[in-house]
Design an enzyme around this catalytic site. Structure first.
Site, mmCIF file in Angstrom:
data_model
loop_
_atom_site.group_PDB
_atom_site.id
_atom_site.type_symbol
_atom_site.label_atom_id
_atom_site.label_comp_id
_atom_site.label_asym_id
_atom_site.label_seq_id
_atom_site.Cartn_x
_atom_site.Cartn_y
_atom_site.Cartn_z
ATOM 1 N N GLY A 178 0.802 -1.224 0.000
ATOM 2 C CA GLY A 178 0.000 0.000 0.000
ATOM 3 C C GLY A 178 0.839 1.280 0.000
ATOM 4 O O GLY A 178 0.530 2.237 -0.725
ATOM 5 N N THR A 202 2.567 -8.129 -1.013
ATOM 6 C CA THR A 202 2.694 -8.049 0.441
ATOM 7 C C THR A 202 2.134 -9.317 1.052
ATOM 8 O O THR A 202 1.125 -9.853 0.554
ATOM 9 C CB THR A 202 1.993 -6.829 1.078
ATOM 10 N N ASP A 255 0.657 -9.277 3.681
ATOM 11 C CA ASP A 255 -0.538 -8.854 4.427
ATOM 12 C C ASP A 255 -1.835 -8.971 3.602
ATOM 13 O O ASP A 255 -2.922 -8.944 4.172
ATOM 14 C CB ASP A 255 -0.397 -7.395 4.890
ATOM 15 N N GLY A 265 0.663 -9.240 9.610
ATOM 16 C CA GLY A 265 -0.510 -8.778 8.854
ATOM 17 C C GLY A 265 -0.746 -7.290 9.001
ATOM 18 O O GLY A 265 -1.707 -6.751 8.463
HETATM 19 O O1 F6P Z 1 3.925 -5.370 5.512
HETATM 20 C C1 F6P Z 1 4.573 -6.578 5.699
HETATM 21 C C2 F6P Z 1 4.988 -6.740 7.137
HETATM 22 O O2 F6P Z 1 5.644 -7.977 7.266
HETATM 23 C C3 F6P Z 1 3.856 -6.633 8.162
HETATM 24 O O3 F6P Z 1 3.116 -7.805 8.269
HETATM 25 C C4 F6P Z 1 4.626 -6.276 9.387
HETATM 26 O O4 F6P Z 1 3.811 -5.535 10.289
HETATM 27 C C5 F6P Z 1 5.730 -5.393 8.878
HETATM 28 O O5 F6P Z 1 5.881 -5.711 7.509
HETATM 29 C C6 F6P Z 1 7.057 -5.576 9.569
HETATM 30 O O6 F6P Z 1 7.928 -4.652 9.040
HETATM 31 P P1 F6P Z 1 9.492 -4.639 9.267
HETATM 32 O O7 F6P Z 1 10.083 -5.793 8.504
HETATM 33 O O8 F6P Z 1 9.918 -3.334 8.722
HETATM 34 O O9 F6P Z 1 9.706 -4.800 10.739
#
Ligand code: F6P
Length: 380
Positions: free
Chosen positions: A111, A133, A135, A178
């Site tokens: 997004g 993604t 998610d 998610g």
């Molecule tokens: O958007 C994908 C995601 O894995 C989400 O599920 C999670 O909240 C976030 O990214 C974690 O982000 P990072 O890898 O930056 O900690």
């Protein structure tokens, strides 16, 4: 006529990214002798002019590889950290786009990436996006690539947790990624036979959850699996979250002099509510232990869900969307995301999707199916 295509991956990585890069690149090279340039580490590489030429050879052997050969980052061109300042470097992106005589820039992301790409389209660039993604929360597409792989990993984890929970007569609370949507926890919870599934779209009452676990115990099942989405909220947290979101939306819509202070205050409140969710899973486990008298353990699946080779379904989806993308570039289309609708890859204008998030509708058939097999969703 040949075209020069820039491509980048942005946001959190996700299985299927390399399959998508390969899909765009191989079909564009074979179809119209395209010149492919891969920018490194998301929008940051485009700003810093760091890239590599993607030839047929470079695109070979990457279909099954997890992560992204281009690297990724969460940087946004209009909000780049430079020293201790935050600067809008959109113009630098425009200059580098022109320097390489790009005909189109393909941005693969979730997004946030759709929004950033839309800003670049408004700055005059020919942009096409692909939705990825784990998610599955990108608006306008039936599904994003990465989701199926993560779903499989989370399901397998829940399967494995069953035997240990059963042997020790314990509750196991398993936290699934998610972000602010529950697709992954709901899907993995159903597929893995979780007894309780908590998602952000349905605020939970811990007493209702405890009651459902107690009832299972009375029926002789002295263990329970609770699949909880990382963004799940109690009823109280959800109320505060909604109030803060509404205040922010109101402040944004207002032209009043005081609206900028109101915006700031609403953002602070929203951040407070969001950070009050940190540790929710551990607290939930402790509360359930206290309320049910059963021992409880927590498993946080974390980034394991994003790693490794993509599933067959994600490889197919990424290849389908990637190859459709190169055809659309050939036809001169831009300002669009290539989405999956039914079994077709279709162009959707970015104007229709930016700023929207695809959450789980509370009347979705997956929710009904979960209820029908006796899963507690935390609300009753
Ligand atoms: O958007 C994908 C995601 O894995 C989400 O599920 C999670 O909240 C976030 O990214 C974690 O982000 P990072 O890898 O930056 O900690």
């Amino acid at each position: 006529m040949s075209k020069t295509i820039g491509i980048l991956t942005a946001g959190g990585d996700s299985p299927g990214l390399n399959a998508a890069i390969r899909g765009v690149g191989k079909s564009a090279i074979a179809g119209f002798d395209a010149h492919m340039l891969g920018f490194l580490d998301g929008f940051k590489g485009l700003i810093e002019n760091r890239m590599r030429r993607l030839t047929g050879e470079e695109l070979s052997g990457i279909l099954t590889v997890g992560g992204t050969i281009l690297g990724t980052s969460r940087d946004k061109p209009h909000k780049m950290s430079v020293g201790n300042k935050v600067m809008d470097l959109t113009q630098v992106v425009v200059e580098n786009y022109e320097r390489h005589h790009l005909d189109c820039l393909v941005c693969i992301g979730g997004g946030g990436t759709q929004k950033n790409a839309f800003r670049l389209a408004n700055a005059g660039l020919n942009v096409i996006t692909l939705p990825k993604t784990i998610d599955n929360d990108v608006w306008g597409t039936d599904v994003t690539f990465g989701f199926d792989t993560a779903l499989g990993i989370a399901t397998e984890a829940i399967d494995r947790l069953h035997s240990t929970a059963h042997s020790h007569h314990r509750i196991i609370v398993v936290e699934v990624m998610g972000h602010n949507t529950g697709w992954l926890a709901l899907g993995a919870g159903i597929a893995g036979g979780a007894d309780v599934i908590l998602i952000p779209e349905i605020p939970y009452d811990v007493n209702a959850v405890a009651e459902s676990i107690r009832r299972r115990s009375q029926r002789g099942s002295r263990f329970s699996i609770v699949a909880v989405s990382e963004g799940a909220m109690s009823i109280d947290q959800a109320k505060r979250f909604q109030d803060a979101s509404e205040s922010l939306a109101k402040a944004k819509a207002s032209d009043d002099k005081g609206s900028s202070a109101a915006k700031k205050q609403a953002r602070v409140e929203l951040e407070k509510v969001e950070s009050s969710r940190d540790g929710n899973t551990l607290r939930l486990s402790e509360e359930l232990e206290e309320l049910t008298g059963l021992e409880s353990r927590v498993t946080i699946l974390g980034h394991v869900q994003r790693g490794g080779t993509p599933s067959a379904a994600d490889r197919i989806l990424a290849t389908q969307l990637g190859t459709a993308c190169s055809k659309l570039i050939h036809d001169g289309q831009h300002g669009i995301m290539v989405a999956l609708r039914g079994d077709q890859a279709v162009p959707v204008p970015l104007t229709e999707i930016v700023g929207k998030r695809k959450t789980v509708p509370t009347d979705h058939s997956w929710i009904q199916a979960a209820r029908d097999v006796g899963v507690c969703l935390g609300d009753v």
